[in-house]
Scaffold this active site. Structure first.
Site, short mmCIF file in Angstrom:
data_model
loop_
_atom_site.label_atom_id
_atom_site.label_comp_id
_atom_site.label_asym_id
_atom_site.label_seq_id
_atom_site.Cartn_x
_atom_site.Cartn_y
_atom_site.Cartn_z
N ARG A 104 29.46 20.67 9.19
CA ARG A 104 30.06 21.40 8.08
C ARG A 104 31.24 20.59 7.52
NH1 ARG A 104 29.53 26.69 6.57
NH2 ARG A 104 28.20 27.02 8.35
N THR A 108 34.62 21.55 1.81
CA THR A 108 33.71 22.37 1.00
C THR A 108 33.01 23.44 1.84
OG1 THR A 108 31.82 20.94 1.43
CG2 THR A 108 33.19 20.38 -0.48
N ASP A 200 27.72 32.00 20.69
CA ASP A 200 27.36 30.66 20.21
C ASP A 200 26.13 30.17 20.98
OD1 ASP A 200 29.00 27.95 18.88
OD2 ASP A 200 27.27 27.68 20.19
N ASP A 203 26.48 26.66 22.73
CA ASP A 203 27.31 26.70 23.94
C ASP A 203 26.60 27.40 25.08
OD1 ASP A 203 29.42 25.29 22.92
OD2 ASP A 203 30.59 27.05 22.34
#
Ligand code: URA
Length: 209
Positions: A104, A108, A200, A203
């Protein structure tokens, strides 16, 4: 328009409950994700084309059906998508596996490709893109774009848990891509996690934090 399939088979729902449970440890989490991926692969391959061949049974000659050899490409989105690969390959072992890595952009917040490795015959394959979580839809959309710009024409997207926001985002951007889900959850929270979700996925699969 894209179709959305929610696989609410009792075995899938049962295993998903333990995948969601925060007390499920890495080993069991990994095994359960693998098992659910296999069960979902059974459903997602329902429309695979068949052809007749002639065989000889111990009793007589017979026409019988075999898969007509449609080439499949499986593409996990790194890293959590990797947790679903082996489970799917148990049912479609001849599938080639590509990988798409995205990060990411901190400014932005858009997903940017950092790694793409696909089978050489992209245009001839039907692709299944996999990621356990469909949250905002940003990564799924970018991975699908990535495949399309390299010539892929027939793409399905498969995940364990989706948020309604992610489903809408993929439907809007890729109306030709059907979406296969084990559970459609309530919403995304302010941190981008699916609620109730499973936390997550990367994870929990790899034991990192
Ligand atoms: N990715 C995850 O691993 N979990 C979520 O809830 C959302 C995105």
């Amino acid at each position: 328009m894209a179709k959305v399939y929610v696989f609410d088979h009792p075995l899938i729902q049962h295993k998903l409950t333990y995948i969601r449970d925060k007390n499920t440890g890495t080993k069991d989490f990994r095994e359960l994700v693998d098992e659910v991926a296999t069960l979902m692969a059974f459903e997602i391959t329902r429309d695979m084309p068949l052809e007749d061949i002639e065989i000889e049974t111990p009793v007589c000659m017979a026409k019988s059906k075999v898969l007509s050899g449609k080439k499949i490409g499986l593409v996990p989105i790194l890293r959590a998508g990797i947790g679903m690969v082996d489970g799917i390959l148990k049912l479609i072992p001849a599938a080639k596996v590509g990988h798409i890595g995205l990060y990411r952009d901190p400014e932005t917040l858009k997903p940017i490709e950092y790694y793409v490795k696909l089978p050489s015959d992209v245009e001839e394959r039907d692709f299944i893109v996999v990621d356990p979580m469909l949250a905002t839809g940003g990564s799924a959309n970018e991975a699908i774009h990535s495949l399309k710009k390299r010539g892929a024409k027939n793409i399905k997207f498969m995940c364990l848990i989706a948020a309604p926001e992610g489903v809408e985002a993929v439907k809007n951007e890729h109306p030709d891509v059907d979406i296969y889900i084990a559970a459609l959850d309530e919403k995304l929270n302010d941190h981008g996690y699916i609620v109730p979700g499973l936390g997550d996925a990367g994870d929990r699969l790899f034991g990192t934090k």
